[in-house]
Motif scaffolding. Structure first.
Motif, PDB file in Angstrom:
ATOM      1  N   VAL A 146      27.260  43.151   7.747  1.00 43.24           N
ATOM      2  CA  VAL A 146      26.321  44.186   7.347  1.00 43.24           C
ATOM      3  C   VAL A 146      26.617  45.383   8.236  1.00 43.24           C
ATOM      4  O   VAL A 146      26.635  45.272   9.452  1.00 43.24           O
ATOM      5  CB  VAL A 146      24.849  43.725   7.518  1.00 43.24           C
ATOM      6  N   THR A 201      26.727  45.996   2.625  1.00 41.59           N
ATOM      7  CA  THR A 201      26.782  44.567   2.861  1.00 41.59           C
ATOM      8  C   THR A 201      27.924  43.962   2.074  1.00 41.59           C
ATOM      9  O   THR A 201      28.133  44.311   0.923  1.00 41.59           O
ATOM     10  CB  THR A 201      25.462  43.909   2.414  1.00 41.59           C
ATOM     11  N   ALA A 257      20.215  42.857   8.491  1.00 40.99           N
ATOM     12  CA  ALA A 257      19.880  44.271   8.305  1.00 40.99           C
ATOM     13  C   ALA A 257      18.720  44.663   9.224  1.00 40.99           C
ATOM     14  O   ALA A 257      18.730  45.736   9.830  1.00 40.99           O
ATOM     15  CB  ALA A 257      19.536  44.546   6.844  1.00 40.99           C
ATOM     16  N   LYS A 317      26.175  49.830   8.775  1.00 34.59           N
ATOM     17  CA  LYS A 317      25.339  50.971   8.460  1.00 34.59           C
ATOM     18  C   LYS A 317      26.122  52.263   8.693  1.00 34.59           C
ATOM     19  O   LYS A 317      25.993  52.889   9.722  1.00 34.59           O
ATOM     20  CB  LYS A 317      24.117  50.923   9.381  1.00 34.59           C
ATOM     21  N   ARG A 353      19.100  39.919   4.913  1.00 36.45           N
ATOM     22  CA  ARG A 353      17.872  40.648   5.297  1.00 36.45           C
ATOM     23  C   ARG A 353      17.644  40.588   6.801  1.00 36.45           C
ATOM     24  O   ARG A 353      17.296  41.592   7.432  1.00 36.45           O
ATOM     25  CB  ARG A 353      16.670  40.081   4.546  1.00 36.45           C
ATOM     26  N   ASP A 387      18.574  47.506  12.398  1.00 42.03           N
ATOM     27  CA  ASP A 387      17.546  48.519  12.632  1.00 42.03           C
ATOM     28  C   ASP A 387      16.912  48.337  14.004  1.00 42.03           C
ATOM     29  O   ASP A 387      16.689  49.308  14.730  1.00 42.03           O
ATOM     30  CB  ASP A 387      16.464  48.446  11.550  1.00 42.03           C
ATOM     31  N   PRO A 404      22.754  50.935   4.508  1.00 44.02           N
ATOM     32  CA  PRO A 404      23.511  49.750   4.896  1.00 44.02           C
ATOM     33  C   PRO A 404      24.486  49.329   3.798  1.00 44.02           C
ATOM     34  O   PRO A 404      24.198  49.454   2.625  1.00 44.02           O
ATOM     35  CB  PRO A 404      22.455  48.674   5.104  1.00 44.02           C
TER      36      PRO A 404
END
Length: 149
Positions: free
Chosen positions: A39, A48, A17, A41, A14, A21, A46
């Protein structure tokens, strides 16, 4: 994998990610002796993966670090695995040259990962004292790109 370890890994995923962003990067990777988390994108969703690294041979574990230049103060490391470019497009002038003065946030290179061009910003104001890659060179996570003083 224990329940506690799963929670730690989920929290790390988390955080990574969110960092993607926040920074606008296309990929980020974290690795320890026990686990590697990447991770990425591609497009907007995304992807993982958690992969246990292969066991190292005893002789390989005894080898010294291969990139002592990465220990230099002011080294700008690659934030991801990919292909590094010093120019915005083929035939164009490079983003920076050795001896150039740069401002924090100025694009100094691009790392292409999974067909996404990720600009690499200067982490601070300074002078480019050494460029440690060539245009189109594959780079690893953490590999030194250049040195800013």
């Amino acid at each position: 994998m224990s329940k506690e370890k799963e929670k730690i890994d989920a929290a790390m995923i988390r955080e990574m990610a969110a960092l993607l962003d926040e920074t606008g990067l296309g990929e980020i990777e974290y690795e320890t002796e026990e686990v590697r988390i990447r991770v990425a994108k591609p497009g907007s969703a995304p992807v993982t993966s958690i992969i246990a690294p292969p066991a190292a041979a005893p002789a390989a574990a005894a080898e010294p670090a291969a990139a002592p230049a990465g220990d230099l103060p002011g080294t700008v490391p690659s934030p991801m695995v990919g292909t590094a470019y010093l120019t915005p497009e083929p035939g164009a002038e490079p983003f920076v040259r050795q001896g150039d003065t740069v401002r924090k946030g100025q694009t100094i290179a691009i790392v292409e990962a999974m067909k996404v061009m990720n600009p690499i910003p200067a982490p601070r104001d300074g002078t480019v004292t050494k460029i440690m890659i060539s245009n189109g060179q594959p780079v690893e996570f953490g590999e030194p790109l250049m040195v800013l003083e």
